[in-house]
Design a protein around this motif. Structure first.
Motif, mmCIF file in Angstrom:
data_model
loop_
_atom_site.group_PDB
_atom_site.id
_atom_site.type_symbol
_atom_site.label_atom_id
_atom_site.label_comp_id
_atom_site.label_asym_id
_atom_site.label_seq_id
_atom_site.Cartn_x
_atom_site.Cartn_y
_atom_site.Cartn_z
ATOM 1 N N SER A 284 -7.333 5.910 5.386
ATOM 2 C CA SER A 284 -8.309 5.249 4.506
ATOM 3 C C SER A 284 -8.089 5.627 3.034
ATOM 4 N N LEU A 285 -7.193 6.628 2.792
ATOM 5 C CA LEU A 285 -6.965 7.056 1.398
ATOM 6 C C LEU A 285 -6.153 6.033 0.623
ATOM 7 N N LYS A 286 -6.629 5.707 -0.576
ATOM 8 C CA LYS A 286 -5.868 4.799 -1.457
ATOM 9 C C LYS A 286 -5.086 5.675 -2.442
ATOM 10 N N LEU A 287 -3.771 5.655 -2.338
ATOM 11 C CA LEU A 287 -2.967 6.512 -3.218
ATOM 12 C C LEU A 287 -2.607 5.779 -4.502
ATOM 13 N N SER A 288 -2.588 6.543 -5.607
ATOM 14 C CA SER A 288 -2.153 5.953 -6.878
ATOM 15 C C SER A 288 -0.886 6.694 -7.334
ATOM 16 N N HIS A 289 -0.235 6.154 -8.367
ATOM 17 C CA HIS A 289 0.922 6.843 -8.948
ATOM 18 C C HIS A 289 0.517 8.241 -9.409
ATOM 19 N N ARG A 290 -0.697 8.353 -9.927
ATOM 20 C CA ARG A 290 -1.198 9.640 -10.415
ATOM 21 C C ARG A 290 -1.187 10.681 -9.295
ATOM 22 N N ASP A 291 -1.549 10.288 -8.064
ATOM 23 C CA ASP A 291 -1.556 11.238 -6.938
ATOM 24 C C ASP A 291 -0.149 11.762 -6.671
ATOM 25 N N ILE A 292 0.836 10.893 -6.864
ATOM 26 C CA ILE A 292 2.220 11.325 -6.637
ATOM 27 C C ILE A 292 2.649 12.283 -7.748
ATOM 28 N N LEU A 293 2.208 11.973 -8.980
ATOM 29 C CA LEU A 293 2.532 12.890 -10.092
ATOM 30 C C LEU A 293 1.880 14.254 -9.880
ATOM 31 N N THR A 294 0.673 14.263 -9.334
ATOM 32 C CA THR A 294 -0.001 15.544 -9.060
ATOM 33 C C THR A 294 0.830 16.367 -8.073
ATOM 34 N N LEU A 295 1.334 15.699 -7.036
ATOM 35 C CA LEU A 295 2.178 16.405 -6.064
ATOM 36 C C LEU A 295 3.438 16.954 -6.751
ATOM 37 N N MET A 296 4.028 16.139 -7.606
ATOM 38 C CA MET A 296 5.250 16.582 -8.269
ATOM 39 C C MET A 296 4.968 17.761 -9.195
ATOM 40 N N ASP A 297 3.812 17.722 -9.862
ATOM 41 C CA ASP A 297 3.409 18.860 -10.704
ATOM 42 C C ASP A 297 3.338 20.139 -9.873
ATOM 43 N N ARG A 298 2.768 20.015 -8.702
ATOM 44 C CA ARG A 298 2.630 21.203 -7.825
ATOM 45 C C ARG A 298 4.011 21.657 -7.324
ATOM 46 N N ALA A 299 4.886 20.691 -7.085
ATOM 47 C CA ALA A 299 6.245 21.041 -6.660
ATOM 48 C C ALA A 299 6.956 21.825 -7.772
ATOM 49 N N ILE A 300 6.711 21.406 -9.015
ATOM 50 C CA ILE A 300 7.327 22.124 -10.152
ATOM 51 C C ILE A 300 6.774 23.556 -10.207
ATOM 52 N N GLU A 301 5.423 23.676 -10.052
ATOM 53 C CA GLU A 301 4.796 25.009 -10.077
ATOM 54 C C GLU A 301 5.444 25.944 -9.070
ATOM 55 N N ASP B 181 -4.774 17.410 -2.268
ATOM 56 C CA ASP B 181 -5.907 16.939 -1.462
ATOM 57 C C ASP B 181 -5.558 15.649 -0.713
ATOM 58 N N GLN B 182 -4.623 14.873 -1.297
ATOM 59 C CA GLN B 182 -4.285 13.578 -0.682
ATOM 60 C C GLN B 182 -3.056 13.633 0.227
ATOM 61 N N LEU B 183 -2.069 14.480 -0.159
ATOM 62 C CA LEU B 183 -0.751 14.389 0.481
ATOM 63 C C LEU B 183 -0.375 15.667 1.228
ATOM 64 N N ARG C 145 9.131 14.807 3.277
ATOM 65 C CA ARG C 145 8.278 13.607 3.368
ATOM 66 C C ARG C 145 6.807 14.017 3.325
ATOM 67 N N PHE C 146 6.113 13.572 2.283
ATOM 68 C CA PHE C 146 4.677 13.807 2.163
ATOM 69 C C PHE C 146 3.954 12.503 2.454
ATOM 70 N N LEU C 147 2.982 12.548 3.390
ATOM 71 C CA LEU C 147 2.211 11.338 3.720
ATOM 72 C C LEU C 147 0.742 11.569 3.380
ATOM 73 N N ARG C 148 0.016 10.475 3.147
ATOM 74 C CA ARG C 148 -1.420 10.586 2.853
ATOM 75 C C ARG C 148 -2.132 11.208 4.069
ATOM 76 N N LYS C 149 -3.203 11.959 3.773
ATOM 77 C CA LYS C 149 -3.842 12.718 4.844
ATOM 78 C C LYS C 149 -4.655 11.838 5.783
ATOM 79 N N SER C 150 -5.123 10.679 5.289
ATOM 80 C CA SER C 150 -5.801 9.758 6.223
ATOM 81 C C SER C 150 -5.483 8.323 5.825
ATOM 82 N N GLU D 87 0.849 -1.184 0.000
ATOM 83 C CA GLU D 87 0.000 0.000 0.000
ATOM 84 C C GLU D 87 0.892 1.244 0.000
ATOM 85 N N THR D 88 0.733 2.090 -1.017
ATOM 86 C CA THR D 88 1.529 3.318 -1.070
ATOM 87 C C THR D 88 0.936 4.330 -0.087
ATOM 88 N N VAL D 89 1.782 4.883 0.771
ATOM 89 C CA VAL D 89 1.259 5.795 1.801
ATOM 90 C C VAL D 89 1.851 7.203 1.698
#
Ligand code: NAD
Length: 483
Positions: free
Chosen positions: A440-457, A402-404, A433-438, A374-376
């Motif tokens: 019960s959240l199921k993280l996907s690779h896409r959620d990590i890419l979203t975070l990286m996109d925001r980091a680039i911004e 929203d997730q991390l 270190r970014f962790l899921r907010k709860s 489980e990716t957390v």
């Protein structure tokens, strides 16, 4: 007439050609049944621009014979050259490096007259995976890789070796108090495999105290199994304890072949001076003879060598007035061994190889393991050369999704935010270190890419990312120091 076994032979660099000539002369005099295929490796090949130090034709020979008797070679420093030794071991899957170190008291000066240790060193993984990176102006990284099947193979080999050679105990050295996941796995697998060998005693020690005890009271150890780096260092220590690094041979065993060598290097400081002790390579060749089923010849050679040592005919590295009788060069030592073929030692223990060999076979890897993953979260390694950790935290929080959410920031593994210590020295590379907010959240690779996109911004200059994964609910990553 018995059939000859094809073997591949490389004469190597530095003292290599002298000690290989010595070894082959003794093997020939002992009527070893060998069909030798010579190959060229090392310095001359590197200088022709082959960065691996070995030509394709040499690989063909190795694949054909599957048995390699190798003299030491000189690895050129820098310049993108890869270590040939590491390449050959890893390419042929030679996972077990076996290094016996026994005293020859009272014939070779040693502080440890009763030492008789075999070091079984893992040969393919650990920091020798050779995966290194530079991420910033200030930080470099090396990957320490310990796998479950790789560890199971080497640990099982150590126990099989002990059984095969009537040895009583297997010890394991790791640093799992610090490296809880990597060395922790090695220790865990050691305990699991040990349970399958109730006839053999087993124990584990932290490598620093283990090394200290090995140097002080080596007779308390029998077989010691270790990850690659500790095994490399401590087998040289063990060899020096019995009198000289020139006295130990080693075998590198795998499913698709085996390589036999001395444990020392090419000793360029004494090359072509007729000073080198050929014993390490000769004892490596003895291990090879046992491996290819010529225990009769191995016995002849090993016993003649023991008689030579017992007679006090010694090369300069082991010559001690009062103990030794005759100081000889490489060539004279070789002839002394040849003259003694057929003799057995008076005081040192006569070696017998006819009935039992030294290369046990490891059955397939059995301790399979599959877990629920489980990716957390994710660690982003960010280059931040000038600002403070608090400024970096303020910027990083803007990249949250929203997730991390940002949980902590470390520098060189130490927590610097929140509540860092002002005294902590920081380099230019921080880990966010970014962790899921709860939970019960199921993280996907896409959620990590979203975070990286925001980091680039937000102009966070990340150089590396690591996914944070739980296995069966347990974290597959360590906490930060100070967390
Ligand atoms: P080394 O083992 O070659 O020499 C260390 C010391 O031990 C030297 O003083 C040497 O004279 C002495 N020594 C080594 N073997 C001896 C022998 N048979 N008889 C008498 N004295 C002996 O280590 P090093 O100097 O650190 O390395 C030299 C080169 O060897 C380097 O290029 C290194 O990369 C290479 N090396 C190769 C291998 C290998 O091919 N398996 C292993 C280790 C180092």
């Amino acid at each position: 007439m018995l059939e000859s076994t094809p073997i591949t032979v490389a004469h190597g660099d530095g003292i290599g050609p002298e000690i290989m000539d010595a070894t082959l002369r003794i093997l020939e005099a002992a009527h070893a049944r060998l069909n030798i295929e010579p190959i060229e490796i090392g310095e001359a090949v590197y200088q022709r621009g082959v960065s691996a130090g070995i030509e394709p034709a040499a690989w063909d020979s190795l694949r054909r014979t599957k048995v390699f008797l190798k003299a030491p070679i000189t690895t050129p420093q820098g310049g993108g050259f890869k270590s040939l030794n590491v390449t050959v071991r890893k390419s042929l899957g030679l996972y077990a490096n076996v290094r016996p170190c026994a005293s020859f008291h009272p014939f070779v000066e040693t502080k440890h007259p009763h030492m008789d240790v075999v070091i079984v060193r893992e040969n393919e993984e650990d920091l020798y995976a050779g995966v290194e990176y530079r991420y910033s102006d200030q930080e470099t990284y090396a990957l320490k890789l310990i796998s479950r099947p790789g560890t199971e193979k080497i640990v099982r080999y150590a126990f099989e070796f002990a059984r095969h050679n009537n040895r009583q105990r297997v010890s394991c050295f790791t640093k799992d108090n610090i490296m809880k996941l990597t060395d922790g796995l090695f220790h865990k697998v050691f305990d699991e495999v040990a349970a399958e060998y109730p006839d053999i005693e087993h124990s584990h020690m932290i490598v620093d105290i283990g090394a200290a005890r090995l140097a002080d009271t080596p007779d308390r150890f029998d077989v010691i199994v270790m990850p690659n780096l500790y095994g490399d260092i401590l087998s040289d220590v063990a060899a020096q304890l019995i009198g000289s690094v020139g006295l130990c041979g080693s075998s590198n065993i795998g499913e698709h072949g085996a390589m036999f060598e001395a444990i020392h290097g090419s000793a360029p400081d004494i090359a072509a001076m007729d000073l080198a002790n050929p014993s390490g390579l000769l004892l490596g060749a003895v291990m090879m003879l046992v491996h290819i089923g010529q225990g009769d010849v191995a016995e002849l050679v090993h016993n003649a060598w023991l008689v030579t040592i017992e007679d006090g005919v010694h090369t300069p590295d082991i010559f001690h007035p009062g103990v030794s009788k005759q100081k000889v060069g490489t060539r004279e030592f070789t002839e002394a061994v040849m003259r003694r073929l057929g003799q057995t030692p008076q005081q040192l223990k006569t070696v017998r190889y006819r009935s039992h060999g030294m290369s046990p076979h490891v059955k397939e890897v059995r301790l399979a393991h599959s877990s629920v993953k489980e990716t957390v979260g994710v660690d982003l390694f960010v280059v931040w050369p000038t600002g403070t950790p608090d400024e970096l935290a303020a910027l990083s929080k803007k990249a949250e999704t929203d997730q991390l959410a940002l949980q902590l920031i470390t520098n060189r593994g130490v927590k610097v935010w929140p509540d860092g210590q002002p005294e902590t020295f920081c380099t230019d590379l921080y880990r966010l270190r970014f962790l899921r907010k709860s939970d019960s959240l199921k993280l996907s690779h896409r959620d990590i890419l979203t975070l990286m996109d925001r980091a680039i911004e937000h102009k966070l200059d990340f150089a590396k990312t690591e996914h944070l994964i739980n296995f069966d609910g347990a974290p597959g990553f360590t906490m930060a120091q100070g967390q």
